[in-house]
Design a protein around this motif. Structure first.
Motif, short mmCIF file in Angstrom:
data_model
loop_
_atom_site.label_atom_id
_atom_site.label_comp_id
_atom_site.label_asym_id
_atom_site.label_seq_id
_atom_site.Cartn_x
_atom_site.Cartn_y
_atom_site.Cartn_z
N VAL A 25 0.83 -1.21 0.00
CA VAL A 25 0.00 0.00 0.00
C VAL A 25 0.86 1.26 0.00
O VAL A 25 0.61 2.20 -0.76
CB VAL A 25 -0.91 0.06 1.26
N ASP A 26 1.87 1.29 0.86
CA ASP A 26 2.71 2.48 0.98
C ASP A 26 3.43 2.77 -0.34
O ASP A 26 3.55 3.93 -0.75
CB ASP A 26 3.70 2.29 2.13
N GLY A 27 3.90 1.72 -1.00
CA GLY A 27 4.57 1.89 -2.29
C GLY A 27 3.61 2.40 -3.36
O GLY A 27 3.91 3.33 -4.10
N MET A 71 11.14 4.11 -4.81
CA MET A 71 10.40 4.56 -3.62
C MET A 71 9.99 3.40 -2.72
O MET A 71 9.53 2.36 -3.21
CB MET A 71 9.15 5.33 -4.06
N ASP A 72 10.16 3.60 -1.42
CA ASP A 72 9.67 2.66 -0.41
C ASP A 72 10.29 1.27 -0.56
O ASP A 72 9.65 0.27 -0.29
CB ASP A 72 8.13 2.57 -0.48
N MET A 73 11.53 1.22 -1.02
CA MET A 73 12.17 -0.06 -1.26
C MET A 73 13.67 0.08 -1.08
O MET A 73 14.27 0.93 -1.72
CB MET A 73 11.90 -0.46 -2.72
N ASP A 95 13.05 7.03 0.20
CA ASP A 95 12.71 5.82 0.97
C ASP A 95 12.84 6.06 2.47
O ASP A 95 13.83 6.62 2.94
CB ASP A 95 13.65 4.69 0.54
N HIS A 96 11.84 5.60 3.21
CA HIS A 96 11.86 5.78 4.65
C HIS A 96 12.53 4.61 5.37
O HIS A 96 12.56 4.57 6.59
CB HIS A 96 10.44 6.01 5.19
N HIS A 97 13.06 3.64 4.62
CA HIS A 97 13.78 2.52 5.26
C HIS A 97 15.24 2.89 5.51
O HIS A 97 15.78 3.81 4.90
CB HIS A 97 13.73 1.28 4.37
N TYR A 98 15.84 2.12 6.36
CA TYR A 98 17.26 2.28 6.68
C TYR A 98 18.10 1.64 5.57
O TYR A 98 17.79 0.56 5.09
CB TYR A 98 17.54 1.62 8.03
N SER A 120 5.86 6.20 7.27
CA SER A 120 5.57 5.67 5.93
C SER A 120 6.37 6.47 4.92
O SER A 120 6.86 7.57 5.20
CB SER A 120 4.08 5.80 5.61
N ASN A 121 6.48 5.92 3.73
CA ASN A 121 7.17 6.64 2.67
C ASN A 121 6.36 7.87 2.25
O ASN A 121 6.92 8.91 1.91
CB ASN A 121 7.39 5.71 1.48
N THR A 122 5.03 7.72 2.31
CA THR A 122 4.16 8.85 1.93
C THR A 122 4.38 10.03 2.88
O THR A 122 4.34 11.18 2.46
CB THR A 122 2.69 8.43 1.95
N GLY A 143 -1.07 1.22 6.14
CA GLY A 143 -0.56 0.04 5.44
C GLY A 143 0.69 -0.52 6.08
O GLY A 143 0.88 -1.73 6.17
N ASP A 144 1.56 0.35 6.55
CA ASP A 144 2.82 -0.11 7.16
C ASP A 144 2.67 -0.45 8.65
O ASP A 144 3.42 -1.25 9.18
CB ASP A 144 3.91 0.96 7.00
N TYR A 145 1.71 0.19 9.33
CA TYR A 145 1.60 0.01 10.79
C TYR A 145 0.39 -0.79 11.25
O TYR A 145 0.27 -1.09 12.43
CB TYR A 145 1.62 1.38 11.50
MN LIG Z 1 6.72 1.72 3.52
#
Ligand SMILES: [Mn+2]
Length: 333
Positions: A25-27, A71-73, A95-98, A120-122, A143-145
């Motif tokens: 969803v976030d992607g 994005m988001d990956m 991207d919001h990931h590490y 989230s990435n959004t 979607g992420d939480y």
């Molecule tokens: Mn995400």
């Protein structure tokens, strides 16, 4: 961060972009958000479901884009390097990931003020592009939480924005489940279509709660998860269960089994996911650290990932037996 919002938007004007994003969803919401920021329906690419990388044979379709926006990956460093070479201009990672190891690209991946990753990435996109939060932001967060979002300070905003769309929190949550049913049924084309359906119905999201195709997919996913969970027999310390499903549900099954049998180690093997790979999944409840197991998977060249308490692996079929043996020995150590 080595670029600011204004110069990025200016740079994107009139250019061909490829939006490579996560299948969840976030992607999907990140893609729709980006298309709306630029007011251009740029192409959306997502990797084969479950593969957190871009297969080299698919890179032939990446020619001729000015920018490739990931994005988001969190893709592997060498894949990012290849994308940066393939793009006429640059590869850009939002991207919001590490990212343990960054590739040669422009990264927009800074954390929130308190040092945590954006939820989230959004939400990261809203911050970077100075946007007002909207329902796409909210869907990305939920979607992420999942329902854990209720414990975050941002929950009020989630409710507020949902209600503007005549959605309760439960509706919004269900909408994220419906959208995610597209990738959980291991259907990449359905993910692409979901982005279109979402974009076309942003003003009538409530109707999507009854969108037959998504409802059918979610029912199928839930039925399959419950079926597999029901077959798993409780045993001593480790619950090992082998099943055969085309769906991308192994981590959902794992989480459900952990809820049902707290304290047990869950070890799952899906033989039906793809022609080439089997999925393996391990989840521990004690303070055992699974990171060495993930490192062993990486050393063997598998696509894998996880955290200290959960690990997932995509293992080529001919190497599965051997690796399962390794995991058993490791768990018994
Ligand atoms: Mn995400």
């Amino acid at each position: 961060m080595d670029i600011d919002c204004e110069s990025l938007i200016t740079g994107f004007k009139g250019r061909r972009l490829l939006l490579a994003a996560h299948w969840d969803v976030d992607g999907i919401c990140s893609v729709v958000k980006m298309r709306r920021i630029l007011d251009v329906k740029h192409r959306f690419y997502t990797p084969p479901i479950g593969i957190y990388d871009i297969p080299w044979e698919e890179l032939t379709g990446f020619d001729g884009y000015d920018y490739i926006v990931v994005m988001d990956m969190a893709l592997p460093k060498n894949t990012i390097d290849r994308l940066d070479n393939l793009a006429i201009n640059r590869a850009i990672v939002i991207d919001h990931h590490y990212h343990p190891e960054k590739g040669n690209a422009i990264y927009i991946d800074y954390p929130m003020e308190n040092g945590d990753n954006f939820y989230s990435n959004t939400l990261l996109m809203d911050d970077f592009f100075h946007l007002e939060h909207d329902i796409l932001t909210v869907l990305g967060i939920v979607g992420d939480y999942y329902t854990k979002v209720k414990g975050l300070e941002i929950y009020k905003l989630v409710e507020q924005i949902s209600s503007k769309h005549d959605l309760t929190f439960e509706d919004t949550y269900r909408l994220t489940l419906l959208i995610d049913a597209n990738h959980l049924t291991n259907d990449r084309e359905a993910v692409y279509k979901a982005a279109e359906v979402l974009e076309d119905n942003l003003d009538s999201l409530k109707t999507l709660l009854n969108y037959d195709e998504w409802v059918g997919r979610l029912d199928a996913v839930e039925g399959e998860i419950n079926g597999v969970v029901g077959e798993a027999a409780p045993s001593n310390d480790v619950i090992f269960h082998r099943f055969n499903s085309r769906y991308y549900i192994i981590s959902k099954v794992g989480r459900k089994l952990t809820e049902l049998y707290p304290g047990k180690t869950i070890f799952l093997h899906n033989t039906g996911f793809s022609e080439e790979y089997d999925q393996l999944y391990i989840r521990v409840s004690n303070d055992r650290d699974l990171l060495p197991l993930i490192e062993e998977g990486l050393r063997r060249g598998f696509i894998c990932g996880g955290k200290s308490n959960v690990a997932g692996f995509l293992v080529p079929k001919r190497e599965v037996r051997d690796f399962i043996g390794y995991v058993w020995a490791w768990l018994e150590k």
